[in-house]
Design an enzyme around this catalytic site. Structure first.
Site, PDB file in Angstrom:
ATOM      1  N   LYS A  24      -5.352   5.481  15.268  1.00 18.35           N
ATOM      2  CA  LYS A  24      -6.293   6.185  14.397  1.00 18.35           C
ATOM      3  C   LYS A  24      -7.570   6.391  15.223  1.00 18.35           C
ATOM      4  O   LYS A  24      -8.297   5.434  15.489  1.00 18.35           O
ATOM      5  CB  LYS A  24      -6.608   5.372  13.146  1.00 18.35           C
ATOM      6  CG  LYS A  24      -5.440   5.243  12.170  1.00 18.35           C
ATOM      7  CD  LYS A  24      -5.835   4.350  11.004  1.00 18.35           C
ATOM      8  CE  LYS A  24      -4.756   4.313   9.925  1.00 18.35           C
ATOM      9  NZ  LYS A  24      -5.091   3.330   8.860  1.00 18.35           N
ATOM     10  N   ARG A  84      -6.066   9.455   8.100  1.00 16.71           N
ATOM     11  CA  ARG A  84      -6.761   8.487   7.259  1.00 16.71           C
ATOM     12  C   ARG A  84      -6.669   8.927   5.803  1.00 16.71           C
ATOM     13  O   ARG A  84      -6.353  10.072   5.482  1.00 16.71           O
ATOM     14  CB  ARG A  84      -8.239   8.360   7.656  1.00 16.71           C
ATOM     15  CG  ARG A  84      -8.513   7.910   9.078  1.00 16.71           C
ATOM     16  CD  ARG A  84      -7.795   6.645   9.494  1.00 16.71           C
ATOM     17  NE  ARG A  84      -8.077   5.475   8.692  1.00 16.71           N
ATOM     18  CZ  ARG A  84      -8.944   4.500   9.005  1.00 16.71           C
ATOM     19  NH1 ARG A  84      -9.652   4.600  10.124  1.00 16.71           N
ATOM     20  NH2 ARG A  84      -9.097   3.433   8.246  1.00 16.71           N
ATOM     21  N   SER A  85      -6.988   7.998   4.910  1.00 14.69           N
ATOM     22  CA  SER A  85      -6.950   8.330   3.483  1.00 14.69           C
ATOM     23  C   SER A  85      -8.009   9.369   3.132  1.00 14.69           C
ATOM     24  O   SER A  85      -7.806  10.210   2.264  1.00 14.69           O
ATOM     25  CB  SER A  85      -7.140   7.069   2.650  1.00 14.69           C
ATOM     26  OG  SER A  85      -8.304   6.385   3.043  1.00 14.69           O
ATOM     27  N   GLU A 109      -3.352   9.675  -0.414  1.00 14.01           N
ATOM     28  CA  GLU A 109      -2.662  10.430   0.632  1.00 14.01           C
ATOM     29  C   GLU A 109      -1.521  11.278   0.082  1.00 14.01           C
ATOM     30  O   GLU A 109      -0.635  11.693   0.820  1.00 14.01           O
ATOM     31  CB  GLU A 109      -2.172   9.477   1.718  1.00 14.01           C
ATOM     32  CG  GLU A 109      -3.328   8.773   2.420  1.00 14.01           C
ATOM     33  CD  GLU A 109      -2.907   7.923   3.600  1.00 14.01           C
ATOM     34  OE1 GLU A 109      -1.687   7.794   3.834  1.00 14.01           O
ATOM     35  OE2 GLU A 109      -3.793   7.381   4.290  1.00 14.01           O
ATOM     36  N   LYS A 145       1.952  10.026  11.223  1.00 14.98           N
ATOM     37  CA  LYS A 145       1.834   9.561   9.844  1.00 14.98           C
ATOM     38  C   LYS A 145       0.627  10.279   9.236  1.00 14.98           C
ATOM     39  O   LYS A 145      -0.513   9.971   9.557  1.00 14.98           O
ATOM     40  CB  LYS A 145       1.642   8.044   9.819  1.00 14.98           C
ATOM     41  CG  LYS A 145       1.569   7.429   8.433  1.00 14.98           C
ATOM     42  CD  LYS A 145       1.236   5.947   8.548  1.00 14.98           C
ATOM     43  CE  LYS A 145       1.059   5.314   7.177  1.00 14.98           C
ATOM     44  NZ  LYS A 145       0.461   3.964   7.284  1.00 14.98           N
ATOM     45  N   GLU A 157       4.494  -1.977   8.603  1.00 22.06           N
ATOM     46  CA  GLU A 157       3.122  -1.899   9.109  1.00 22.06           C
ATOM     47  C   GLU A 157       2.242  -2.966   8.464  1.00 22.06           C
ATOM     48  O   GLU A 157       2.313  -3.163   7.244  1.00 22.06           O
ATOM     49  CB  GLU A 157       2.560  -0.503   8.817  1.00 22.06           C
ATOM     50  CG  GLU A 157       1.130  -0.292   9.230  1.00 22.06           C
ATOM     51  CD  GLU A 157       0.617   1.088   8.858  1.00 22.06           C
ATOM     52  OE1 GLU A 157      -0.612   1.258   8.746  1.00 22.06           O
ATOM     53  OE2 GLU A 157       1.450   2.015   8.670  1.00 22.06           O
ATOM     54  N   GLN A 169       0.786  -1.232   0.000  1.00 23.48           N
ATOM     55  CA  GLN A 169       0.000   0.000   0.000  1.00 23.48           C
ATOM     56  C   GLN A 169       0.819   1.283   0.000  1.00 23.48           C
ATOM     57  O   GLN A 169       0.496   2.215  -0.732  1.00 23.48           O
ATOM     58  CB  GLN A 169      -0.938   0.004   1.207  1.00 23.48           C
ATOM     59  CG  GLN A 169      -1.919   1.156   1.233  1.00 23.48           C
ATOM     60  CD  GLN A 169      -3.071   0.869   2.140  1.00 23.48           C
ATOM     61  OE1 GLN A 169      -4.051   0.258   1.750  1.00 23.48           O
ATOM     62  NE2 GLN A 169      -2.967   1.307   3.379  1.00 23.48           N
TER      63      GLN A 169
END
Length: 412
Positions: A321, A350-351, A181, A372, A269, A138
């Site tokens: 998150k 988040r995206s 992102e 992040k 991750e 990803q």
């Protein structure tokens, strides 16, 4: 009572774990393809407002417990985690305003922590659900661990980002399309080719791989894992469509271990699927002293799952998150549990982000040490980086957590 106000916007995720709190959407295909949130808004204006009116926003734990009880479902499906979280965060903003404190200071008070500016983990190249699946894994990210400040970290990131863009144009005829992102989204021949571009970009930018800029990989393995009948008699398998390969868990762990030996990777991750509990301890045994073994879909910011991970030694780091769990207090509890176990933590966007920058205050105030957010493209990403820069400029006493990953760098 004193007129202090708070406002918050909450994000959404494209790459979501099965065990996340429920994000309530309207389901009406005539509006926003079913993604409208009028029902969630009605819940804020109706039962949530009725319950919270008269409560003290300074009592965040009491307030959040009231929200959880009001919803009454294990996954916040009745009122929607998006509705509950918006109210939870807005009350934190209001409390900070009433106390005449910047949000990060109030959040540090709630977390019982010493605030510090986080080391950013920044998207460089993207695939998977963030970029149309042109590669299986990803995200391929950079960590400017050689920087002495947030501003220097962003300068280094800018240099690497545009070096990567130049390389992709020269070698692959790439046009600068970006993923959810903000990461670059090239179509390359293999997943490993993404790592090769990352290292080449660091070097072209005049920086040293590992010493100045390390790498992180978000495998997001759940999204190419096939279990049960779908996998046939062989059991669970990881299917890499780009390479036409099908791996069992042991083979995927072996590949990630080989990559750690070959590339300056300090964080991996979701290296295995969210329910592949049997093999996460082996992943951590193989890699846990050499890099951050970071759980996202595995833990979904929930203390019960993090607790199991701690007991089984399934990871050594947790992604936080807040919308995965649905209230600020629960997210802080998850962070505290991980830190008490000696784990590292990464506060993550988040995206489907908004331009609300509260995440930067949360990462700073909680003292998590890492953030992040995404790449250095798209305004919903830059809003958080600009907030970090404002905090750095306005509060020079704040330390910068530059050494968060140093323990995974073996001495020469």
């Amino acid at each position: 009572a004193d007129g202090s106000q708070g406002r918050a916007a909450v994000p959404s995720g494209a790459s979501t774990g099965a065990f996340e709190a429920h994000e309530l959407r309207d389901g009406d295909p005539r509006r926003y393809r079913g993604k409208g949130v009028r029902r969630a808004v009605e819940h804020v204006r109706g039962p949530i407002a009725a319950r919270l009116t008269g409560m003290d926003p300074g009592e965040q734990g009491v307030l959040d417990r009231a929200l959880i009880e009001l919803d009454g479902t294990p996954d916040k499906a009745r009122l929607g985690a998006n509705a509950l979280l918006a109210a939870s965060l807005a009350c934190a903003h209001a409390a900070a305003a009433a106390e005449r404190q910047p949000l990060f200071r109030w959040l540090a008070h709630l977390a019982g922590s010493e605030p510090r500016l986080p080391l950013p983990m920044i998207n460089l190249l993207s695939g998977g659900k963030h970029a149309g699946g042109q590669v299986d894994f990803q995200d391929f990210l950079i960590v400017p661990r050689g920087a002495e400040s947030v501003s220097r970290a962003l300068e280094m990131t800018h240099a690497v980002y545009f070096a990567a863009l130049d390389l992709l144009r020269e070698r692959h005829g790439y046009q600068p399309l970006v993923a959810d992102e903000g990461g670059l989204a090239p179509r390359l021949a293999s997943n490993e080719a993404m790592l090769e571009v990352c290292v080449a970009a660091i070097e072209r930018a005049g920086l040293r791989p590992l010493d100045d800029v390390a790498l992180a990989v978000d495998v997001a393995a759940t999204h190419f894992f096939r279990a049960g009948a779908e996998a046939g008699a062989t059991g669970g398998r990881y299917r890499l469509a780009l390479e036409g390969a099908e791996l069992d868990a042991a083979a995927l762990v072996e590949r990630l271990a080989a990559w750690r030996g070959k590339y300056p990777i300090l964080s991996i991750e979701d290296g295995l699927a969210e329910d592949d509990w049997a093999h996460w301890p082996e992943l951590t045994r193989r890699l846990g002293t050499r890099c951050q073994v970071l759980g996202d879909d595995l833990f979904v910011t929930q203390t019960a799952r993090i607790g199991r991970g701690i007991r089984e030694r399934a990871a050594n780091s947790v992604l936080i998150k807040v919308n995965q769990v649905g209230t600020l207090s629960e997210a802080l509890d998850a962070l505290r549990l991980a830190q008490e176990a000696g784990w590292s933590a990464v506060v993550s966007a988040r995206s489907g982000e908004t331009e609300d920058a509260w995440l930067a205050d949360l990462a700073t105030g909680s003292g998590a040490g890492q953030i992040k957010v995404g790449s250095i493209a798209r305004s919903e990403r830059l809003a958080k980086y600009n907030r970090l820069l404002a905090l750095e400029h306005g509060h020079p006493e704040l330390p910068f957590a530059r050494s968060e990953l140093d323990r995974f760098v073996r001495p020469a």
